[in-house]
Design a protein around this motif. Structure first.
Motif, mmCIF file in Angstrom:
data_model
loop_
_atom_site.group_PDB
_atom_site.id
_atom_site.type_symbol
_atom_site.label_atom_id
_atom_site.label_comp_id
_atom_site.label_asym_id
_atom_site.label_seq_id
_atom_site.Cartn_x
_atom_site.Cartn_y
_atom_site.Cartn_z
ATOM 1 N N TYR A 120 -13.361 78.222 42.628
ATOM 2 C CA TYR A 120 -12.950 79.384 42.997
ATOM 3 C C TYR A 120 -13.033 79.368 44.198
ATOM 4 C CZ TYR A 120 -12.166 84.741 43.790
ATOM 5 O OH TYR A 120 -10.865 85.925 43.560
ATOM 6 N N ARG A 122 -11.056 80.627 48.121
ATOM 7 C CA ARG A 122 -11.266 81.870 48.881
ATOM 8 C C ARG A 122 -9.543 81.984 49.465
ATOM 9 N NH1 ARG A 122 -13.586 82.395 54.947
ATOM 10 N NH2 ARG A 122 -12.793 84.761 54.428
ATOM 11 N N GLY A 123 -8.707 82.764 49.821
ATOM 12 C CA GLY A 123 -7.430 82.249 49.724
ATOM 13 C C GLY A 123 -7.015 81.750 51.156
ATOM 14 N N GLU A 124 -7.729 82.075 52.290
ATOM 15 C CA GLU A 124 -8.205 81.883 53.212
ATOM 16 C C GLU A 124 -8.435 80.437 54.394
ATOM 17 O OE1 GLU A 124 -10.145 84.120 52.164
ATOM 18 O OE2 GLU A 124 -9.685 86.267 53.253
ATOM 19 N N TYR A 125 -8.697 79.234 52.927
ATOM 20 C CA TYR A 125 -8.632 78.285 53.206
ATOM 21 C C TYR A 125 -7.971 76.888 52.424
ATOM 22 C CZ TYR A 125 -13.374 78.063 54.754
ATOM 23 O OH TYR A 125 -14.846 79.133 54.575
ATOM 24 N N HIS A 161 -9.108 77.812 41.526
ATOM 25 C CA HIS A 161 -8.507 78.924 41.451
ATOM 26 C C HIS A 161 -8.814 79.560 42.555
ATOM 27 C CE1 HIS A 161 -7.714 82.795 39.157
ATOM 28 N NE2 HIS A 161 -8.371 83.193 40.278
ATOM 29 N N GLN A 162 -7.492 80.036 43.072
ATOM 30 C CA GLN A 162 -8.197 80.340 44.282
ATOM 31 C C GLN A 162 -7.578 81.828 44.698
ATOM 32 O OE1 GLN A 162 -3.702 79.835 46.707
ATOM 33 N NE2 GLN A 162 -4.703 79.699 48.538
ATOM 34 N N GLY A 163 -8.852 82.012 45.649
ATOM 35 C CA GLY A 163 -8.335 84.217 45.521
ATOM 36 C C GLY A 163 -7.505 84.521 46.540
ATOM 37 N N ALA A 164 -7.655 85.809 46.726
ATOM 38 C CA ALA A 164 -6.526 86.312 47.658
ATOM 39 C C ALA A 164 -7.673 87.060 48.438
ATOM 40 C CB ALA A 164 -5.594 86.816 46.309
ATOM 41 N N GLY A 165 -7.917 86.589 49.007
ATOM 42 C CA GLY A 165 -9.076 88.198 50.338
ATOM 43 C C GLY A 165 -9.016 89.124 50.254
ATOM 44 N N CYS A 169 -15.127 89.262 46.268
ATOM 45 C CA CYS A 169 -15.086 88.295 45.089
ATOM 46 C C CYS A 169 -15.903 86.700 45.209
ATOM 47 C CB CYS A 169 -14.006 87.831 44.742
ATOM 48 S SG CYS A 169 -12.809 88.695 44.335
ATOM 49 N N SER A 178 -12.342 88.663 38.664
ATOM 50 C CA SER A 178 -11.072 87.605 39.710
ATOM 51 C C SER A 178 -10.150 86.833 39.365
ATOM 52 C CB SER A 178 -11.385 87.340 40.625
ATOM 53 O OG SER A 178 -10.520 86.939 41.439
ATOM 54 N N GLY A 184 -11.638 92.597 41.818
ATOM 55 C CA GLY A 184 -12.822 91.303 41.624
ATOM 56 C C GLY A 184 -14.148 92.652 42.060
#
Lengths: 420, 154
Positions: A120, A122-125, A161-165, A169, A178, A184
């Motif tokens: 999982y 994070r979307g920021e990466y 699986h990419q998170g979205a900020g 989460c 999530s 989340g």
């Protein structure tokens, strides 16, 4: 100290499987797959490995619970939602040493008899996503992932699986929600994820750095590994230091390295020879420390005895030019933004604390504001669904505990007394 | 409607999960890329393709900060102002962006070139202040360096 987790990262091609193998990588996987799952768990127990995400929970214990559950399939989730402000320790592993993490996950998957894993992220990466996907493809191409791994009859599938900020989460049950395609918001425990986790199956959630310790533990054995660091908290730890030091960055050091040594020996002291004012030792959620409280061994067991927590090992150093009311206000703005809204003490408490801190910083503070904040904090602590609310409350409590006069002066002077 | 390439991409994503619902977050990312932002049309496309109620898709998407609920500029600046970046001057950069490009937090520059979103830590604290422009990391920012970097995004 010879680095274990950050090994080889100076090599510009360190993320490539050939370079990783050249440096001895994927040797532990052959060894681990020759062991019984329980033997792997036993080695991790001997190593005394604790989760590096912040809570410091013994890894072997978590694994044993999941392993004992008769339901299949089991899932292994890697928590790469590194969102605790001040933290950038997992990013070098994800971007420079992805195969170390993948090898660690295959070993864990074998120990747990888990057939599916997700990272999982994070979307920021965004860069890490491409690097991880490429590394996973290389591992599939060389039969290190997929079915019948290295002819040993073991199956392990892995995907990103990419998170979205959403900071929340990083909390394991919110992460699971999530991953299942939902908001989340944390789940009530019990049941714990080790029994009822993602897709209602037994699930282990471990941090990137935690999983990246496994190849070395298998290589040298739990007993040898446990000689690094402190007896209650063995192993190497990646510390990430930001703020006003001469040499900020990532440092892999033994667990239990003193905070003072990290700041003054490894990071070269306070930038420009200025005076130290405050240190947040383990990410924004951990209690702030004044300069006379930094002789503490940085590990999960000792930090609470010294009034703070190891958290993620994210050290934020602040010199005399920093207004701590402003820092506390910014921290609460963060918590308010990231509160998932599920439980009232956190949703309301973070907003009110942010508002009061904002008016103090803007010269509109009122007498009694400090006591109001302490009352609000007390009403949050221990009464929230997950640790986010506790973190927010304890940030305010500890800033006031150690730096109350600065808050009082702001209220009295009706302006910021540090930066005018 | 999704393009056939996007449909194929979502079909590939779908195989990574035991059910369609779990593919929701990555599918919303594809929709955002295809439609530019999460318009009503984008929500319809996701809901239809995964057979998830539109209200659910919208509810999930609005929970997460990185899903865009309005049209964006050509380039997305995601600037961190959390504590490590703040104490090393991130707020000055926010002011600079406003003065130089006319873009405010949460807004778009008048020429449609930049959107600015304030971030809650992007994991570059050791080289603060830092930002992402689209998918590119930039750190150790000063006003001068910020301008030099942004001039490359036309």
């Amino acid at each position: 100290m010879e680095t274990i987790l950050l090994k080889n990262i100076q090599n510009p091609n360190s993320a490539d499987i050939a370079e990783y193998k050249k440096a001895g990588g994927y040797a532990s996987i052959r060894k681990a797959l020759g062991m019984e799952p329980q033997q792997v768990i036993d080695e991790v127990k001997k190593a005394g490995l604790r989760g590096r995400g912040g809570a410091g929970f013994p890894v072997a214990m978590k694994w044993t619970f999941a392993s004992a559950d008769p339901k299949f399939p089991k899932y292994l989730l890697c928590n790469a939602d590194e969102g605790e402000p001040g933290t950038f320790k997992d990013r070098p592993i994800l971007e420079k040493n992805p195969h170390l993490l993948i090898e660690g996950m295959i070993i864990s998957g074998h120990a747990l008899k888990a057939e599916y894993g997700y990272i999982y992220l994070r979307g920021e990466y965004p860069a890490a996503k491409h690097i991880l996907n490429a590394a996973i493809q290389q591992a599939y191409d060389t039969n290190l992932l997929g079915e019948n791994i290295l002819g040993k009859g073991i199956t392990f599938h892995l995907a990103v699986h990419q998170g979205a900020g959403a900071y929340i989460c990083g909390e394991e049950t919110a992460l699971i929600e999530s991953l299942e395609g939902d908001k989340g918001q944390p789940r009530i425990k019990p049941p714990f994820p080790v029994n009822v986790g993602v897709f209602s199956k037994p699930t282990v959630v471990n941090n990137v750095e935690t999983l990246s310790n496994l190849p070395y533990i298998i290589e040298v054995g739990g007993e040898t590994y446990a000689k690094i660091g402190t007896p209650d908290c063995p192993g190497p730890k990646i510390f990430c230091i930001s703020g006003h030091v001469e040499k900020p960055g990532i440092y892999e050091l033994p667990m239990g390295t003193k905070l003072r040594d990290i700041i003054y020996t490894h990071c070269g002291g306070i930038k420009g020879g200025k005076k130290l004012k405050a240190v947040i030792p383990g990410g924004i959620s951990t209690p702030v420390l004044p300069p006379d409280k930094i002789d503490c061994p940085m590990d999960f067991v000792n930090m609470p005895k010294h009034g703070s927590m190891l958290g993620s090992g994210a050290v934020i150093v602040m010199d005399e030019s920093v207004c701590l009311v402003k820092v506390c206000h910014r921290a609460l703005k963060f918590f308010e933004h990231e509160s998932c809204g599920k439980c009232t003490p956190c949703r309301e408490g973070t907003g009110w604390l942010r508002a009061i801190l904002g008016r103090i910083e803007n010269g509109e503070g009122m007498e009694g504001d400090i006591d109001t904040m302490l009352a609000v904090s007390a009403n949050m602590l221990g009464k929230t669904f997950c640790p986010l609310g506790d973190g927010a409350a304890s940030v305010v409590q500890n800033f006031i505990k150690h730096f109350r006069p600065e808050f009082e002066e702001h209220i009295r002077a009706k302006k910021c007394v540090v930066n005018g | 409607m999704f393009s056939s390439a996007a449909k194929q991409e979502i079909e590939d994503i779908r195989t990574k999960y035991p059910n369609a619902r779990a593919a929701l977050l990555p599918t919303i990312y594809v929709a955002q890329r295809e439609f530019g932002w999460l318009s009503s049309e984008a929500y319809d496309a996701v809901a239809d393709l995964l057979n998830v109620p539109k209200a659910t898709v919208r509810g999930v998407a609005t929970f997460y900060a990185m899903y865009k609920q309005k049209p964006m500029g050509r380039h997305l600046i995601q600037l961190c102002t959390n504590v490590s970046c703040m104490i090393l001057g991130a707020e000055r950069l926010v002011d600079f962006l406003k003065i130089t490009y006319g873009v405010e937090p949460g807004g778009v520059s008048p020429d449609g070139r930049f959107s600015l979103v304030i971030m809650e830590c992007i994991g570059a604290c050791g080289t603060a202040p830092a930002m992402l422009v689209n998918d590119d990391f930039h750190d150790n920012l000063t006003e001068k360096k910020l301008q030099e970097i942004l001039e490359k995004y036309t």
